[in-house]
Design a protein around this motif. Structure first.
Motif, short mmCIF file in Angstrom:
data_model
loop_
_atom_site.label_atom_id
_atom_site.label_comp_id
_atom_site.label_asym_id
_atom_site.label_seq_id
_atom_site.Cartn_x
_atom_site.Cartn_y
_atom_site.Cartn_z
N GLY A 121 -25.95 41.89 35.02
CA GLY A 121 -26.42 41.70 36.40
C GLY A 121 -27.92 41.55 36.52
N ILE A 122 -28.63 41.51 35.39
CA ILE A 122 -30.09 41.48 35.44
C ILE A 122 -30.60 40.08 35.81
CG2 ILE A 122 -32.17 41.63 33.98
CD1 ILE A 122 -30.68 43.91 32.46
N ARG A 123 -31.60 40.03 36.68
CA ARG A 123 -32.17 38.76 37.15
C ARG A 123 -33.68 38.79 37.02
NH1 ARG A 123 -32.99 37.03 42.37
NH2 ARG A 123 -32.24 38.96 43.29
N PRO A 124 -34.36 37.80 36.44
CA PRO A 124 -33.76 36.74 35.64
C PRO A 124 -33.19 37.33 34.35
CG PRO A 124 -36.16 36.67 35.46
CD PRO A 124 -35.84 37.70 36.50
N SER A 127 -34.89 37.90 28.34
CA SER A 127 -35.29 37.02 27.24
C SER A 127 -36.69 37.39 26.81
CB SER A 127 -35.27 35.56 27.69
OG SER A 127 -35.83 34.75 26.67
N LYS A 162 -38.15 35.20 24.60
CA LYS A 162 -38.56 33.92 24.01
C LYS A 162 -39.92 33.48 24.52
CE LYS A 162 -34.34 31.39 23.01
NZ LYS A 162 -33.36 30.59 23.73
N ASN A 167 -41.36 34.42 30.36
CA ASN A 167 -40.29 35.44 30.33
C ASN A 167 -40.82 36.87 30.48
OD1 ASN A 167 -37.87 33.93 30.13
ND2 ASN A 167 -38.37 33.44 28.00
N VAL A 168 -42.13 37.02 30.48
CA VAL A 168 -42.70 38.35 30.67
C VAL A 168 -42.88 38.55 32.17
CG1 VAL A 168 -44.59 39.91 30.08
CG2 VAL A 168 -43.85 38.16 28.44
N VAL A 169 -41.82 39.01 32.80
CA VAL A 169 -41.81 39.19 34.25
C VAL A 169 -41.07 40.48 34.61
CG1 VAL A 169 -41.95 36.75 34.93
CG2 VAL A 169 -39.71 37.77 34.38
N ARG A 170 -41.30 40.92 35.85
CA ARG A 170 -40.48 42.01 36.38
C ARG A 170 -39.06 41.49 36.55
NH1 ARG A 170 -45.28 43.54 40.46
NH2 ARG A 170 -44.72 41.52 41.34
N ARG A 171 -38.10 42.38 36.48
CA ARG A 171 -36.72 41.97 36.67
C ARG A 171 -36.00 42.91 37.64
NH1 ARG A 171 -37.73 40.07 31.45
NH2 ARG A 171 -37.02 37.92 31.19
N VAL A 172 -34.95 42.37 38.26
CA VAL A 172 -34.20 43.15 39.26
C VAL A 172 -32.73 43.20 38.87
CG1 VAL A 172 -35.80 42.56 41.12
CG2 VAL A 172 -33.81 41.09 40.70
N HIS A 173 -32.02 44.12 39.50
CA HIS A 173 -30.57 44.26 39.30
C HIS A 173 -30.00 44.74 40.62
CE1 HIS A 173 -26.70 45.41 37.75
NE2 HIS A 173 -27.03 45.13 36.51
N GLN A 200 -36.57 47.64 29.45
CA GLN A 200 -37.10 47.28 30.77
C GLN A 200 -36.32 48.01 31.87
OE1 GLN A 200 -37.56 43.08 31.50
NE2 GLN A 200 -38.66 43.46 33.41
N PHE A 201 -35.01 48.14 31.71
CA PHE A 201 -34.22 48.79 32.75
C PHE A 201 -33.99 50.27 32.49
CE2 PHE A 201 -33.90 44.61 34.14
CZ PHE A 201 -33.62 44.69 35.49
#
Lengths: 375, 427
Positions: free
Chosen positions: A276-279, A282, A284, B69-75, B171-172
């Motif tokens: 369920g993780i967004r984005p 990765s 890469k 790809n080095v960004v905050r992420r949500v769920h 990260q999570f």
């Protein structure tokens, strides 16, 4: 460098060997010093000081800044300014304004402003809190599938009704806080207390019951004694300091066991949540894919995001743009019907979604945007 | 991620099939893929043969596009079903040192990120004071400033792990925290201008965003080290961090570091705000709840390796640095121990870099890995003598329904092929 590594590694191997061949196999522990209460801050932490113009043995500071008795910056606040902003309601009811509202009025207001998230009669919605029930569940521990968790609601958990009034007034309805009058807040609070079967002076809150300031101040919540330590007395901060300085109050204090320490079995992930993780995860290092040009940046897309998405990006509450299945039957009804439903309200959808500052044209534009996304 | 790992595994398998058996026997470790006479050296790379970007291309600098790809992420499970009362997690597996870049700082808010006009911003201070005050942003910045480095951590960091391991990503698992250098004024200087009345003991700090979130803080903490800050890492606070002003309560629950700070009221009793009743209270197995719990307790996690940064690129016998973060709201980190066998035996790691009070501290251990499977854990201890607990110790006292303040030891299972998985050591 490499020599050093080997030395360390051999130390580790030696330790491991010792551990496995040790006859006694007694845990070996290193004791740590803990500071006395007078060296601690109000949270049990180390109390840091300024010494020789250095704070906490770390940061140089300018001592002259600390010598100044008064700066006289800003200006004195007026009574009206304070009155306008002082919106809290303390547990001892300091700050509760006058007003009144009936359970019946609260029922109507709830249907209009609250039900789309909190469900019928407070039964909860996806992600949004349940508002009733849960009495007798607070000792539950959900240790394995099938176990019941504790259910924390207004009736089962909240210690003070003051918090309920304060929360509804300043935080709700979620997309439009500070939009309810004091009387409307009294009515919604009356309805919620009634749903939770809370009595006032032994009296049940039936539909005709009118909640006033005097009556609300008599409410004693069922779980008022469910919290500790007692911080409401004159020594509250000291009570907290003592509580937090003794870690056995809230933890099983660990020790630095170095060898032959008690351990347990390995538990691996059985139900991963990573999907369920967004984005998507990765690490890469590549170039991002080109973003598609779309209606995303249009005026109505922005209005949708500001005014509608709190509900319409949650499929449990309202149809989400892009969900073609959900939208197919709606689109069939014809765009004029959708405009009308959006402007005048329909089922759980309040008129204009509660955003009464939007013109009919804006609403139509937003509907067009949502339909466009969902074809 | 799953697919990517699978792909990686597949391609590695394919690769292994086609090379000498001796390499296969050397391990399931990925061999170096760098060929002799690497064209990246032999041939002039494209960026060496043409002009770069003009200096006025980005007047506010951007990371390399390769870092996208080095960004905050949500769920969605970590929110109330929307993205307003929600959290975006910091990619701590990608961070170096102890400072979080402002664009990656974790973002937890209760009603969306407010965008405040700094010209219309006002801070109101009232209650048990001699002179209630209104301060503009310019007024606040006139006070003498200090810059300090502290972490901010949401007390719900790691809360998905109470019953069992669930996220196979650092990260999570621990991304509800970040650290910055904060610049602002000690609140004690501002309160000299208001004048605190006799008998005052508690302070209400309230945000001016749409959640109007208020929290009770003891006056003693406010006068000790709390600050009103306007800058993070040398620039104005980001909107996600409360632009133009937030409260900084060093070492305490992230939730107490009120963003978009609008009001400070001084009083003689605690308020019992919504985040001190329905949320941010700790329900114990007795069915009673701890009402206030302020400091973030001693904690640590190994950041390299971790599930997101595995050892799949190592050769058998490589010397590798095991690195991680340790932190405590009770003071300075005194040390960190590392276990390779799931907590039966421990060795001391080294602290490295700045060791600051109530701040992330890096630790390091140099290890020669022969490809053996490991159960890798870190255990920090702090200046008040608190030692990070085992899961059994923590759950034994607090149960599994606490949500907040989970600081038990984290364990990574390092497999022979270098993959790293989040596991738990528990009865």
């Amino acid at each position: 460098m490499f020599k050093l590594d080997l030395k360390r590694i051999s130390t580790f191997v030696a330790l491991t060997l010792f551990a496995t061949t040790s006859i006694s196999a007694q845990p070996q522990e290193i004791k740590l010093q803990t500071p006395p209460l007078d060296k601690r801050a109000v949270d049990g932490a180390i109390k840091y000081h300024i010494k020789d113009d250095v704070y906490a043995d770390t940061y140089k500071i300018n001592p002259d800044a600390y010598e100044i008795k008064q700066f006289n910056f800003g200006r004195e606040a007026t009574k009206n300014e304070i009155k306008a902003r002082d919106i809290d309601v303390r547990y001892d009811w300091q700050g509760l304004p006058d007003g009144k509202g009936s359970v019946e009025q609260g029922d109507e207001l709830y249907a209009k402003h609250c039900e789309m998230c909190h469900g019928e009669m407070g039964s909860g919605g996806k992600g949004y809190p349940l508002l009733v029930g849960g009495q007798g569940t607070l000792k539950n521990q959900m240790l394995k599938p099938g176990d019941e968790p504790p259910i924390k609601t207004i009736g089962s958990y909240w210690p003070y009704a003051s918090t309920l009034w304060w929360y509804v007034k300043t935080g709700m309805p979620f997309p439009h806080p500070m939009s309810l009058t004091n009387d409307e807040v009294y009515a919604i609070v009356a309805y919620l207390l009634s749903l939770n079967e809370i009595t006032i002076d032994g009296e049940e809150l039936d539909d005709e019951y009118v909640l006033t300031k005097e009556k609300l101040m008599k409410v004693v919540m069922p779980n008022v004694n469910g919290f500790y330590p007692d911080v409401n007395g004159p020594d509250g901060p000291l009570v907290m300091k003592k509580f937090l300085s003794d870690s056995s109050n809230y933890a099983t204090p660990n020790v630095r066991c170095m060898k032959n320490c008690p351990t347990a079995k390995v538990v691996r992930i059985s139900q991963p949540l990573d999907d369920g993780i967004r984005p998507p995860l990765s690490t890469k290092r590549d170039l991002p894919k080109k973003e598609e040009g779309s209606a995303q940046n249009s005026k109505y897309a922005k209005l949708f995001e500001e005014k509608c998405s709190a509900c319409h990006m949650n499929k449990a509450i309202a149809p989400v743009p892009g969900d073609k299945e959900e939208w197919a039957s709606r689109i069939k009804q014809g765009i004029e019907t959708l405009y009308e439903h959006a402007i005048k309200g329909f089922k759980g959808m309040p008129p204009k979604g509660g955003a009464m500052d939007l013109s009919d044209e804006d609403i139509k534009g937003i509907v067009d945007f949502m339909v466009e996304q969902s074809k | 991620m799953k697919r990517e790992i699978d792909n990686k595994r597949e391609s590695r398998r394919g690769f292994l099939k086609n090379i000498a058996a001796s390499v296969v026997a050397a391990g399931t470790l990925a061999p170096s893929l760098l060929k002799a006479d690497d064209p990246n050296l032999i041939e002039e790379p494209e960026w060496g043969k043409k002009l770069g970007l003009p200096v006025d291309k980005y007047l506010y600098g951007q990371p390399s596009p390769y870092e996208h790809n080095v960004v905050r992420r949500v769920h969605e499970l970590l929110s109330s079903g929307d993205m307003y009362a929600s959290v975006a997690m910091c990619p701590i597996h990608e961070l170096d040192g102890i400072i979080t870049p402002n664009g990656l700082f974790f973002n937890r808010c209760h009603g969306g990120v407010a965008i405040i006009d700094p010209n219309k911003y006002r801070l109101l201070i009232h209650g048990m004071v001699e002179k209630p005050l209104v301060l503009t942003l310019e007024d606040i910045k006139k006070y003498p400033s200090e810059s300090v480095i502290h972490f901010i951590e949401c007390p719900a960091n790691g809360s998905t792990e109470w019953r069992a391991p669930q996220f196979n990503t650092l990260q999570f698992l621990k991304g509800m925290m970040s650290q910055a250098e904060w610049t602002g004024v000690r609140l004690k200087h501002i309160l000299k201008d208001a004048g605190i009345k006799e008998g005052a003991k508690w302070v209400l700090a309230e945000g001016s965003d749409n959640s109007h979130m208020g929290r009770t803080i003891p006056l003693e903490k406010i006068l000790d080290d709390a600050m009103v800050v306007w800058a993070q890492n040398g620039e104005a606070l980001r909107p996600e961090q409360g632009y133009p002003i937030r409260l900084l309560v060093p070492g305490w629950e992230g939730n107490l570091n009120i963003k978009w700070l609008g009001r400070i009221e001084i009083g003689d009793k605690p308020w019992h705000a919504k985040e001190e009743t329905s949320k941010y209270t700790m329900l114990m197995p007795s069915g009673k709840a701890i009402r206030f719990f302020w400091p973030m307790e001693v904690n640590s996690v190994i950041t390299r390796p971790c599930p997101d940064k595995p050892w799949t690129h190592l050769k058998k016998g490589d010397v590798v640095e095991i690195e991680g973060l340790a932190w405590s709201g009770h003071g300075r980190i005194k040390g960190v121990d590392i276990s390779f066998d799931g907590g039966k035996n421990w060795v001391e790691a080294k602290l490295k870099g700045l060791v600051l009070p109530k701040a992330w501290t890096r630790f390091s251990y140099i290890y020669k890995w022969e490809g053996e499977p490991l159960l890798l854990s870190s255990r920090a201890y702090d200046e008040v003598g608190n030692v990070q607990p085992t899961i059994d110790q923590e759950v034994g006292k607090m149960g599994v329904e606490n949500i907040y303040h989970r600081n038990a030891i984290v364990t990574w299972e390092v497999k022979a092929n270098g993959e790293v998985h989040n596991v738990q050591i528990r009865s």
